[in-house]
Structure formats: C-alpha cells, structure tokens
Design a protein around this motif. Structure first.
Motif, PDB file in Angstrom:
ATOM      1  N   HIS B  20      -1.300  13.502   5.376  1.00  0.00           N
ATOM      2  CA  HIS B  20      -0.109  14.038   4.526  1.00  0.00           C
ATOM      3  C   HIS B  20       0.699  12.757   4.122  1.00  0.00           C
ATOM      4  CE1 HIS B  20       3.087  16.609   3.697  1.00  0.00           C
ATOM      5  NE2 HIS B  20       3.827  15.987   4.340  1.00  0.00           N
ATOM      6  N   ILE B  21       0.971  11.886   5.074  1.00  0.00           N
ATOM      7  CA  ILE B  21       2.013  10.902   4.550  1.00  0.00           C
ATOM      8  C   ILE B  21       1.243   9.920   3.758  1.00  0.00           C
ATOM      9  CG2 ILE B  21       3.058   8.693   5.263  1.00  0.00           C
ATOM     10  CD1 ILE B  21       3.615  10.235   8.232  1.00  0.00           C
ATOM     11  N   VAL B  22       0.150   9.623   3.768  1.00  0.00           N
ATOM     12  CA  VAL B  22      -0.637   8.753   2.548  1.00  0.00           C
ATOM     13  C   VAL B  22      -0.586   9.384   1.356  1.00  0.00           C
ATOM     14  CG1 VAL B  22      -2.919   7.842   1.658  1.00  0.00           C
ATOM     15  CG2 VAL B  22      -2.086   7.539   4.102  1.00  0.00           C
ATOM     16  N   ASN B  23      -0.643  10.741   1.130  1.00  0.00           N
ATOM     17  CA  ASN B  23      -0.715  11.561   0.190  1.00  0.00           C
ATOM     18  C   ASN B  23       0.795  11.530  -0.332  1.00  0.00           C
ATOM     19  OD1 ASN B  23      -3.284  12.242  -0.852  1.00  0.00           O
ATOM     20  ND2 ASN B  23      -3.494  12.943   1.099  1.00  0.00           N
ATOM     21  N   GLU B  24       1.682  11.969   0.384  1.00  0.00           N
ATOM     22  CA  GLU B  24       3.263  12.191  -0.109  1.00  0.00           C
ATOM     23  C   GLU B  24       3.717  10.599  -0.395  1.00  0.00           C
ATOM     24  OE1 GLU B  24       5.608  15.444   1.786  1.00  0.00           O
ATOM     25  OE2 GLU B  24       6.350  13.704   2.591  1.00  0.00           O
ATOM     26  N   ARG B  25       3.269   9.720   0.181  1.00  0.00           N
ATOM     27  CA  ARG B  25       3.870   8.508  -0.243  1.00  0.00           C
ATOM     28  C   ARG B  25       3.062   7.619  -1.085  1.00  0.00           C
ATOM     29  NH1 ARG B  25       9.474   8.774   1.183  1.00  0.00           N
ATOM     30  NH2 ARG B  25       9.418  10.409   2.412  1.00  0.00           N
ATOM     31  N   LYS B  26       2.315   7.929  -1.717  1.00  0.00           N
ATOM     32  CA  LYS B  26       1.146   7.263  -2.736  1.00  0.00           C
ATOM     33  C   LYS B  26       1.993   6.338  -3.420  1.00  0.00           C
ATOM     34  CE  LYS B  26      -2.725   8.778  -3.090  1.00  0.00           C
ATOM     35  NZ  LYS B  26      -4.284   9.077  -3.433  1.00  0.00           N
ATOM     36  N   GLU B  27       3.106   6.522  -4.209  1.00  0.00           N
ATOM     37  CA  GLU B  27       3.561   5.749  -5.197  1.00  0.00           C
ATOM     38  C   GLU B  27       4.540   4.633  -4.535  1.00  0.00           C
ATOM     39  OE1 GLU B  27       5.857   8.049  -7.789  1.00  0.00           O
ATOM     40  OE2 GLU B  27       4.020   9.364  -8.378  1.00  0.00           O
ATOM     41  N   GLN B  28       5.144   5.126  -3.375  1.00  0.00           N
ATOM     42  CA  GLN B  28       5.660   4.024  -2.535  1.00  0.00           C
ATOM     43  C   GLN B  28       4.702   2.924  -1.957  1.00  0.00           C
ATOM     44  OE1 GLN B  28       8.225   6.181   0.373  1.00  0.00           O
ATOM     45  NE2 GLN B  28       8.389   4.266   1.678  1.00  0.00           N
ATOM     46  N   LEU B  29       3.620   3.389  -1.331  1.00  0.00           N
ATOM     47  CA  LEU B  29       2.879   2.668  -0.982  1.00  0.00           C
ATOM     48  C   LEU B  29       2.208   1.612  -1.821  1.00  0.00           C
ATOM     49  CD1 LEU B  29       0.923   4.809   1.526  1.00  0.00           C
ATOM     50  CD2 LEU B  29       2.051   2.844   2.495  1.00  0.00           C
ATOM     51  N   ALA B  30       1.959   2.268  -3.172  1.00  0.00           N
ATOM     52  CA  ALA B  30       1.534   1.151  -4.184  1.00  0.00           C
ATOM     53  C   ALA B  30       2.362   0.306  -4.636  1.00  0.00           C
ATOM     54  CB  ALA B  30       0.983   2.135  -5.427  1.00  0.00           C
ATOM     55  N   ALA B  31       3.715   0.773  -4.813  1.00  0.00           N
ATOM     56  CA  ALA B  31       4.712  -0.399  -5.167  1.00  0.00           C
ATOM     57  C   ALA B  31       4.940  -1.397  -4.247  1.00  0.00           C
ATOM     58  CB  ALA B  31       5.975   0.573  -5.411  1.00  0.00           C
ATOM     59  N   ARG B  32       4.854  -0.939  -2.838  1.00  0.00           N
ATOM     60  CA  ARG B  32       5.216  -1.819  -1.659  1.00  0.00           C
ATOM     61  C   ARG B  32       3.981  -2.746  -1.476  1.00  0.00           C
ATOM     62  NH1 ARG B  32      10.498  -2.000  -0.627  1.00  0.00           N
ATOM     63  NH2 ARG B  32      11.552   0.110  -0.967  1.00  0.00           N
ATOM     64  N   THR B  33       2.727  -2.283  -1.586  1.00  0.00           N
ATOM     65  CA  THR B  33       1.548  -3.270  -1.176  1.00  0.00           C
ATOM     66  C   THR B  33       0.820  -3.685  -2.193  1.00  0.00           C
ATOM     67  OG1 THR B  33       0.037  -1.138  -0.891  1.00  0.00           O
ATOM     68  CG2 THR B  33       1.310  -1.765   0.976  1.00  0.00           C
ATOM     69  N   GLY B  34       1.052  -3.145  -3.609  1.00  0.00           N
ATOM     70  CA  GLY B  34       0.320  -3.713  -4.812  1.00  0.00           C
ATOM     71  C   GLY B  34      -0.946  -2.546  -5.051  1.00  0.00           C
ATOM     72  N   ALA B  35      -1.171  -1.652  -4.249  1.00  0.00           N
ATOM     73  CA  ALA B  35      -2.033  -0.618  -4.805  1.00  0.00           C
ATOM     74  C   ALA B  35      -2.051   0.561  -3.842  1.00  0.00           C
ATOM     75  CB  ALA B  35      -3.560  -1.126  -4.639  1.00  0.00           C
ATOM     76  N   PRO B  36      -2.446   1.697  -4.653  1.00  0.00           N
ATOM     77  CA  PRO B  36      -2.210   2.931  -3.694  1.00  0.00           C
ATOM     78  C   PRO B  36      -3.184   3.165  -2.638  1.00  0.00           C
ATOM     79  CG  PRO B  36      -3.217   3.226  -5.914  1.00  0.00           C
ATOM     80  CD  PRO B  36      -2.845   1.795  -5.943  1.00  0.00           C
ATOM     81  N   ILE B  37      -3.328   3.706  -1.571  1.00  0.00           N
ATOM     82  CA  ILE B  37      -4.202   4.029  -0.334  1.00  0.00           C
ATOM     83  C   ILE B  37      -4.809   5.440  -0.801  1.00  0.00           C
ATOM     84  CG2 ILE B  37      -4.778   4.236   1.888  1.00  0.00           C
ATOM     85  CD1 ILE B  37      -2.315   2.311   2.472  1.00  0.00           C
ATOM     86  N   GLU B  38      -6.194   5.362  -0.680  1.00  0.00           N
ATOM     87  CA  GLU B  38      -6.816   6.819  -0.945  1.00  0.00           C
ATOM     88  C   GLU B  38      -7.724   7.040   0.154  1.00  0.00           C
ATOM     89  OE1 GLU B  38      -9.612   6.829  -4.234  1.00  0.00           O
ATOM     90  OE2 GLU B  38     -10.640   8.362  -2.898  1.00  0.00           O
ATOM     91  N   ILE B  39      -7.376   8.331   0.791  1.00  0.00           N
ATOM     92  CA  ILE B  39      -8.124   8.747   1.908  1.00  0.00           C
ATOM     93  C   ILE B  39      -9.518   9.265   1.151  1.00  0.00           C
ATOM     94  CG2 ILE B  39      -8.329  10.615   4.031  1.00  0.00           C
ATOM     95  CD1 ILE B  39      -6.015   8.187   4.192  1.00  0.00           C
ATOM     96  N   ALA B  40     -10.593   8.366   1.703  1.00  0.00           N
ATOM     97  CA  ALA B  40     -11.879   8.843   0.913  1.00  0.00           C
ATOM     98  C   ALA B  40     -12.729   9.619   1.981  1.00  0.00           C
ATOM     99  CB  ALA B  40     -12.669   7.632   0.645  1.00  0.00           C
ATOM    100  N   ALA B  41     -12.509   9.330   3.170  1.00  0.00           N
ATOM    101  CA  ALA B  41     -13.516  10.212   3.932  1.00  0.00           C
ATOM    102  C   ALA B  41     -12.637  10.622   5.425  1.00  0.00           C
ATOM    103  CB  ALA B  41     -14.693   9.272   4.380  1.00  0.00           C
ATOM    104  N   ILE B  42     -13.207  11.541   6.046  1.00  0.00           N
ATOM    105  CA  ILE B  42     -12.433  11.913   7.185  1.00  0.00           C
ATOM    106  C   ILE B  42     -13.830  12.403   8.273  1.00  0.00           C
ATOM    107  CG2 ILE B  42     -11.203  13.846   8.394  1.00  0.00           C
ATOM    108  CD1 ILE B  42      -9.535  14.066   5.802  1.00  0.00           C
TER     109      ILE B  42
END
Lengths: 329, 329
Positions: B20-42
C-alpha cells in the motif's frame, strides 16, 4: 596519513566541545567515515582571551586565514548571533566546504538559501544542532520525508522555559526566582529575552516547518508568546487540577493548505505526550501519516550534546559526499 | 520509465502495508531516491487464500519465481517465523538484492552473518522494523555510533506486555483478563507466549546490543522474565506507593568489559524515563557518552508503523548504494 581538514568558527563552549570530541573520537570517526578529521584552524574574536591549548592548530581572528588552509573540507560554525555567521557559511559553501551549524536564528532565516547554494555546488549543510540540541529531530524528520509524511509537530523547544515552568510548579516559586536559578545554573543567558519571550522556540519551529512542510509560515502571522506573563497562581491552580502549563511550539498544515503555527504556554492534561517532560529537557512529538506520533526527548542544549550532533552531522556529510579533498601529509 | 524492482515475501498485515505505502508514495519515493519503486512480485504461502487485488504483480508460492524477475533490487521480508525467512534473505543477498526485514527472532540470530554477507557483496540490510516498530531506534543508534558512544539501553520493547501492565494498574483487572482484551484488540497473538514470556523483548534487545556494542551477550546467561508471574496485588500495591512495574529490557557494558543484559518486570519511580509510557507504545532510553539520555517513544507494532519504516529502510539503502539494476521498460 590522509585526513579531512576542518575549521571551527567560534571557540566558546560549543566550539571547544567540537574540538574535544573530534580529537577524542579520532579513530572512531576514521573507522566510520574512511578518514580521520583534523581540526586545522579555529577562528576566534579575540586572540588575547585565554583559551584551552590547541597544539598544532592555526588560531586566528581573520576569517580569510581559515580559507588559506589547504584542502579545507568541513566548517563548523559555533558563533553566537546571526552575523557574521551567515556570511561566513555562505563563503564556506562557495569555497566548496561542507558546513555544520548550531545557529538557530541565522538558520531559521537563511537556511533554505544556504541549502540551495550547497545543493548547487555539491556540498552539504548539517543543522541538527539548531533544534533541540542533542535530540536527533532533524534526522528523524529527514527519514520520515522519504516515505511517510509529517502531519504536525508539537515541541518543548526551549529548555530554559521548561526548567522555569517546572520549578514554579514543583516548588511554588515565582517566575523571577526560577529565572534567577536558571541563570545561576547556566541554563539561561545573562539576557534571557530570547528564551522567555518564545523567540528561541519560534526560530527552531520555523526550521522544523521548512524541513517537514517545505515552507515556513509568514513570521508576522505566527502568534508568539513567552512564559514571562504566567503568574505563580496560574501555574499552581493548574497543578491542583492535574494540568500543567508547557511552553509549546506547534506547526501543522491546515485544511486550507496553509501552514499554521503558534508558540506559547499551553495548558495540557496527563494524556498529552509532552505532559511528563520536566526540567531542561527538550521534547518533540512528531505526528505522522503512517506511524502515529513519535516522541523524542533529551537534552536541548549544553556543550557536549550540541557538539556531538555537530560532529555526527559532519560524519554524515562526509559519508554522503565522496571525499574530494583528502590531504595527505 | 526506469524503476526499482522490489518483491515482498509474505503478504499478511505487514506485507500488505508495504504494498500500500509503496504505491501511495510512488512519486515521493521517486523524488527522494531518484527512481520509483515497483512491487514486481509477491510470495505467498497459499495461493488460494483470499487477498487484496494487486494488478500487474506476479503472485507466486514458489520462491524461485521471485528471482526470475529481471533486475530485482529490493526484497522486503514480512514472513512470520525464523525459517524459511533467514534462508530466503541469504539467497536474496547472494542474488545481489538489498533486503529489508521485520523478523526479530531470525534477525537476533542471523543478523550479523546477513550483514557480513551483504557487506561482502555490496548490498545492504535494513532492519529498523525489527525493534520498536515505527520508532527509529536503529537509525538513531547508527548515527550515535559515528561520533558518540552508547553506554546503556533501557527499553519497553513489547507493546503487549506494556498494555497488559497498564490495564492491570489502571483498571485493577487480573493478568488473564488484561491478556484477553489485548487479544480481542489484536495486540496479542492467539499464542501470546513470546510476548508475555519476555522472549520477544529479549530478541529485540539482542539486536540492539549487536548494533550498540558490536556484540551480543551469551543468550543463556541473560536473565529473562515475563510479566506472566506478576500478580494484581503486586501491581496495585506498587501503584499505591507511586511506583510502577514496567517490563524492561536492559543492556550495557559492565566495568569488566562484559555485556550485561536483563529482561523482566522492574519497579520504577516517577523519575525514570520509562515511568510515563502507558499502553501499547514502545519506548527506548539510550544512554550516551556525550548527549545524556535520549528517549524515543512511539507505536511498537502495527501494519503501517512497521511497513513505513521498512519502506524508509529501502529508500535509505537505495540512496546509499548507487542504482545498479534500474529496469527501463
């Protein structure tokens, strides 16, 4: 051996604390950051004033001498007052140095422009010591900014005010008597105006606002009150009802998107996270989107608490930025 | 767009919080770390069990499928129990991934070898969530290690025990009744043994010891007691004297250089930094060489507090280590 060259601007209590810690922790700092830090130069206002012995260190009252140090990489600023501290830090950044400061009035005003300048020039700014002394509030909020969101901050940010309020409540003594003891114990300055008027807490709150919300409210629109108008009767009456006056600095984003802040005495009950904070400690309750309220408590001032977070800041900056100027002798 | 590929092992409460958080904060994470994180597998244990919809994500019950994801860079581990979690993380590190875990029993035992392996292979390990949930204790101690020194740690590290003790004191109810309510509110597991026996707090204390002192004491030499032997009479008697039982985990280096640790109920007075900590909160008082005692308080468990520090850990690791595997699609 290759070392990181550093300078200390101002050699009062905090400046001397930095010198002591950098020397006492030389091996630890080298192991953690990759190279030892060496205090190469110290700027003092008056060369004739007695001061601790600092063998091998250039001690000068001329700012230009500091920059003549070959390979200077870190500048610690521990000067009282806004200027010339702000100008010195700007020049240090332009000279390619990381800068670390404890100067809250200066930083509340000039922090964002110093940070922008540093970003542009590839250096870093450390300012953990500007808010709540040894309590790692700045680093905690920087981490929250990565993936969480600060929704509000409430803090006891002035240890002198909290000491006075605690003493008035516990010993039923007047504001004037409590202030006198704070001065005798070295908690309050000879001129305690900034502390008891709320201005010191206000500056720290503005720094927190900039970090947590990306902006500060308009200063003149923030209600600011000190503890100097509270009477002993008010404090004692509150205590009999199980309530306590705390001097609280508060900032949050309102529903209209505007930053709302206030600084002043607030009457709180036992369920409030700042109810139990007595004496000279500082405490900051950070309300977050995902982790509820995080509260950090600790010494808000003092030689070593302030100096140690400044040395930590320098280490963090050296870890973040590859060494560019290691000097081998 | 280039993204960082991540996998979640275990899709219970915490795993779903991370998603939930990785998706809700996608833009913030991208802005802070340089690239968005994508949950690819569970990775789930049972494919047939109902779970929230995760469009576009590979959901599998086979661990090998996780590593078939091209460019996998971060593995979040949110599995209950020591194994297979430990083995999975070891394999993830060997596959060049950063790993982030909330698994305290596994980490108390295997943490130092996982860290050594990661160091050797140039990846990172995040474990803030293993101790005190959303409270940033690990990062605070990591910073103190740079230039200060931790001399002792005292913590309320098990929220369930603290909830039960608080309820026994405030409502004068028995241990059994308080435990029942903790279970009804979801604070305690159906099998609460690890919580009320002290073992959960013990594991967290061992992790803190490793970080602060570079080593753990011998486990079998650490006195460990839970709250399950405290009677209501003892709790009420203490309260009438103004004292409180807190379940405290304590670790420090003794004068002989040996690490001394203990876990169990302790009777403390109002001057103790952990006296005022009621309910499910966790609190850690860190005694330091230069900054006195720093206390951090906040939610010690829960879906979002735990998940958010895991996402923060991932962001910190991505900032520390240059992206090596950005996947452009």
């Amino acid at each position: 051996m290759a070392t990181v060259k550093a300078a200390i601007l101002g050699f009062g209590t905090v400046g001397q604390g930095i010198y002591h810690i950098v020397n006492e922790r030389k091996e630890q700092l080298a192991a953690r950051t990759g190279a030892p830090i060496e205090i190469a130069a110290i700027l003092v206002r008056n060369l004739d004033k007695p001061r601790p012995d600092t063998p091998g260190v250039l001690v000068t009252d001329r700012f230009e001498d500091i920059f003549a140090v070959p390979g200077l990489e870190v500048v610690f600023e521990a000067i009282v007052g806004e200027e010339p501290a702000g100008t010195y830090l700007e020049q240090a950044i332009k000279a390619g140095c990381h800068v670390v400061t404890a100067n809250k009035v200066m930083y509340a005003k000039a922090g964002s422009s110093l940070e922008a300048l540093a970003r542009e020039l590839g250096t870093g700014v450390g300012y953990e010591a500007t808010v709540a002394g040894g309590v790692p509030v700045i680093k905690t909020i920087e981490n929250l900014n990565l993936a969480n969101e600060v929704t509000g901050i409430q803090g006891i940010l002035n240890g002198t005010s909290n000491f006075i309020l605690t003493k008035m409540r516990k010993e039923e003594c007047t504001f004037a008597d409590a202030l006198k003891e704070a001065q005798e114990l070295g908690y309050a300055e000879a001129d305690p105006t900034n502390d008891v008027s709320g201005f010191d807490a206000f500056c720290k709150l503005m720094i927190l606002s900039g970090l947590a919300f990306g902006e500060q409210p308009e200063w003149e629109r923030v209600p600011m009150d000190g503890i100097d108008n509270l009477t002993l009767d008010e404090v004692v009456d509150a205590d009999r009802q199980g309530l306590r006056y705390r001097h609280i600095a508060d900032v949050r984003r309102g529903e209209d998107g505007e930053i709302q802040a206030s600084v002043g005495p607030v009457l709180i009950g036992p369920d409030h996270p700042l109810y139990g904070i007595d004496g000279v400690d500082n405490a900051v309750a950070i309300e977050t989107a995902y982790a509820g309220t995080l509260t950090a408590i600790g010494p808000g001032a003092g030689m070593y608490p302030t100096a140690t977070v400044m040395v930590e800041d320098a280490a963090v900056l050296l870890l973040k930025h590859p060494f560019r100027k290691l000097v081998t002798e």
